[in-house]
Structure formats: structure tokens, C-alpha cells
Design a protein around this motif. Sequence first.
Motif, PDB file in Angstrom:
ATOM      1  N   PRO A 212      -6.469 -35.672 -18.144  1.00  0.00           N
ATOM      2  CA  PRO A 212      -7.711 -35.049 -17.670  1.00  0.00           C
ATOM      3  C   PRO A 212      -8.611 -36.058 -16.964  1.00  0.00           C
ATOM      4  CG  PRO A 212      -7.253 -34.471 -19.965  1.00  0.00           C
ATOM      5  CD  PRO A 212      -6.315 -35.575 -19.602  1.00  0.00           C
ATOM      6  N   GLU A 213      -9.380 -35.584 -16.009  1.00  0.00           N
ATOM      7  CA  GLU A 213     -10.302 -36.460 -15.299  1.00  0.00           C
ATOM      8  C   GLU A 213     -11.460 -36.900 -16.192  1.00  0.00           C
ATOM      9  OE1 GLU A 213     -11.568 -34.407 -11.847  1.00  0.00           O
ATOM     10  OE2 GLU A 213      -9.671 -34.619 -10.787  1.00  0.00           O
ATOM     11  N   LYS A 214     -11.790 -36.083 -17.204  1.00  0.00           N
ATOM     12  CA  LYS A 214     -12.891 -36.378 -18.111  1.00  0.00           C
ATOM     13  C   LYS A 214     -12.618 -35.692 -19.443  1.00  0.00           C
ATOM     14  CE  LYS A 214     -15.500 -32.530 -16.098  1.00  0.00           C
ATOM     15  NZ  LYS A 214     -16.761 -32.112 -15.410  1.00  0.00           N
ATOM     16  N   PRO A 215     -13.358 -36.016 -20.493  1.00  0.00           N
ATOM     17  CA  PRO A 215     -13.128 -35.364 -21.792  1.00  0.00           C
ATOM     18  C   PRO A 215     -13.179 -33.851 -21.688  1.00  0.00           C
ATOM     19  CG  PRO A 215     -14.619 -37.223 -22.042  1.00  0.00           C
ATOM     20  CD  PRO A 215     -14.421 -37.045 -20.568  1.00  0.00           C
ATOM     21  N   VAL A 216     -12.263 -33.203 -22.381  1.00  0.00           N
ATOM     22  CA  VAL A 216     -12.158 -31.745 -22.352  1.00  0.00           C
ATOM     23  C   VAL A 216     -12.534 -31.195 -23.722  1.00  0.00           C
ATOM     24  CG1 VAL A 216     -10.635 -29.769 -22.013  1.00  0.00           C
ATOM     25  CG2 VAL A 216     -10.344 -31.827 -20.614  1.00  0.00           C
ATOM     26  N   THR A 217     -13.451 -30.230 -23.731  1.00  0.00           N
ATOM     27  CA  THR A 217     -13.887 -29.600 -24.975  1.00  0.00           C
ATOM     28  C   THR A 217     -13.530 -28.123 -24.948  1.00  0.00           C
ATOM     29  OG1 THR A 217     -15.753 -31.142 -25.108  1.00  0.00           O
ATOM     30  CG2 THR A 217     -15.853 -29.165 -26.499  1.00  0.00           C
ATOM     31  N   SER A 218     -12.963 -27.627 -26.024  1.00  0.00           N
ATOM     32  CA  SER A 218     -12.557 -26.229 -26.097  1.00  0.00           C
ATOM     33  C   SER A 218     -13.768 -25.336 -26.322  1.00  0.00           C
ATOM     34  CB  SER A 218     -11.560 -26.023 -27.241  1.00  0.00           C
ATOM     35  OG  SER A 218     -12.205 -26.161 -28.487  1.00  0.00           O
TER      36      SER A 218
END
Length: 356
Positions: free
Chosen positions: A71-77
Motif C-alpha cells: 500500500p502507498e500508505k497505512p490502510v484502515t478497515s
Amino acid sequence: MAAPVLCEKLKIGSQKDRNQLAKAKDAAYKKGFYSGIMSVGTFTGEPVQQVKDKVHQLLVASGNGFPYAEPEKPVTSRSADDCVVALCDQWYFDYGESVWKAAAEKCLASMEAYGDETRHQFELALNRVKQWACVRTYGLGSRVPWDSNYLIESLSDSTIYMSYYTIAHLLHRSLDGSKPGPLAILPADMDNAAWDYVLLGKPLPAGHSKAKEMEILRRSYQYWYPVDLRSTGRDLVQNHMIFFIYIHSALFPESEWPRAVRINGHLLLNGEKMSKSTGNMLTLSESCRLYGADATRIVLADASDGMDDANFGTQTADAAVRNLHTLMEWIVSAKQALAKLEETPSGSVQIDDIVL
């Protein structure tokens, strides 16, 4: 060299100037990709943006590279959990495959897009989309027919649901399907052969127990399909709408391909994104209650055209209410003037004199 030029232009004095460094990096990458020309190697003289995939394939084929993604940046569900990258078995749709892509392009070319910009965005997306991971192991969705361990993910599972609309009223009376429709067709009756007949026109097996009912479903499908107009937001052009075109071109004959698509931007409220958390929110029912249906229609009609974001301005709504009130008063006075004119001897007074 790009670095000295950008450092001087953006007045970058040290590594602590993080914001300016980020701008410099973005500017250098964009300039290099969109305007750069390869100066060494196999692809010398070719534009950088045209050889990106070629370089990727060359590196992998030569053993000097391997596919890697993060991912380009942190991913949050949506449940506020941190997402991590995991190497899992996966099924893919091979979007971009030459024969399939040609059919999708033909489908797009036959559709009304209501504007060059919309068509251009679709063409860019068609050229960009490649393999798409189409399954997951949890959540809602249809089971993958050949691998029941997986569910088809939502974007891939919502490409031809419009065809179901054509027969849904005949299949069930309740949303969850617990109450059969007027034809008394049960879920078990809708096997693969039934769906192939209803949607694709393939022959039903001899002696099918619901042959007459299937004929009614088939006629209903043929009456309502194809899709005359699909309207949605511009954020779905890059995925859902491209899948919509690809899957239709793969499953259905050209006579049943979608006929038109209309894309709109997002709706802002007083120039700001609508959000429940910030309180900047207005529903359609609230607008009708506050301003009336007519004023709401006027504001929405004035809000935007094409794919641009539309702005619902409350000041415009207030003005619409006042203008409508003024218009109603004028209509009443004009009606009274007409009544007075009918009582006046012909030729002595003109309607323009009374109204104006």
C-alpha cells in the motif's frame, strides 16, 4: 539534474524542510514520468510513460526483479482495524486481455456518454485496468462456483445485477426472498440451466419442471433489457463501471450491451464535503422540508453540469424560495388582471397596461 533546480525553486535549505521536500519529490516524479525520455538501455528514445510495463516485464524475465506490491500508505478497515499485507491464494479477472479488451472498447464506443470528458475518462480507465483480485474469504457475496472456499468480492459481484431487476418481481415478494413470487418459483428451481436460459437464451433441458415459468421470466428479461442508462458517481469509473462494461461484453450479445452511461460528481453543501461527523449534512427530505420541492429542484439544476462536483448552496435555496414567492404573487396579480380585462369594454385597456 532535477534536485538542485527544485531545491533552489522551492527554497529547500535542509532535510528538515519536509513539506517542501515532499513537493519536490512529487514534481520530479511527475515530470520524469510524463515528460521524460529514456536515454540508456533497450528502450532508448522512447517516452518513459510508454515503457513502464516493458521495463517491468524485462526485469522479471531477466531475473533481475520480481513482482512486489504494498500500500502507498497505512490502510484502515471500516471496523477501524489496521490492515496488513498477506500473501494469499487469489483468483483474478484478466482485464486488459487483448480480445476481451477489444470487445469492451467496442461496447464503450457504442454507448452514449453525454460528453467528451466522460468518454475520455472511460478510455483511460480501460487502458489502465489489468488483473483484478476478485475473491475474498469472508463477508457477504456469492460463492466462487469452482472454489467454494472463496466469495466474489463486492465490486466484481455487482456488474450485471441490473439484469436481475428484470425478473425480481416474478421471483419473490420479499426482499430476503422468503416469500415466493407469483410464479411460485423456488431458489432450487433457478439452477445454472435456468439462468442460462433466462439471461442468455440457451435451451432448457428437456422436461424441466418449470419450463412455462422460465418462458415468462425470459420474456420479461427480453422486454426490459438492455440497460438504457446507467448513472453513477465519477469515483466508480476506475473500477465498477469498467467491470460493468467488460462483463457485459463477455456475457451478452451486442444487442444487449448497455446503451448509455451518465457520470456525475459528488454533491457538496455550501462548498464543503457533506459529512455527518462535522454536521455539514443535508438529506433530500430535509431539503424539501426546509425549502420545498420546487426550490430544491432549482438549486440542484443550478448546481453543476458534467462530472464536476455539484454544490448545493443554502443561500441559493433561500433566494429560490423568495423568487418563487415573488413569481406566485405575480401570477395571482396577472390572473386578477385578466379577470378585470374580461369585465372592461373591448379596446379601451390592454392586458399589458394592467399587468405591468
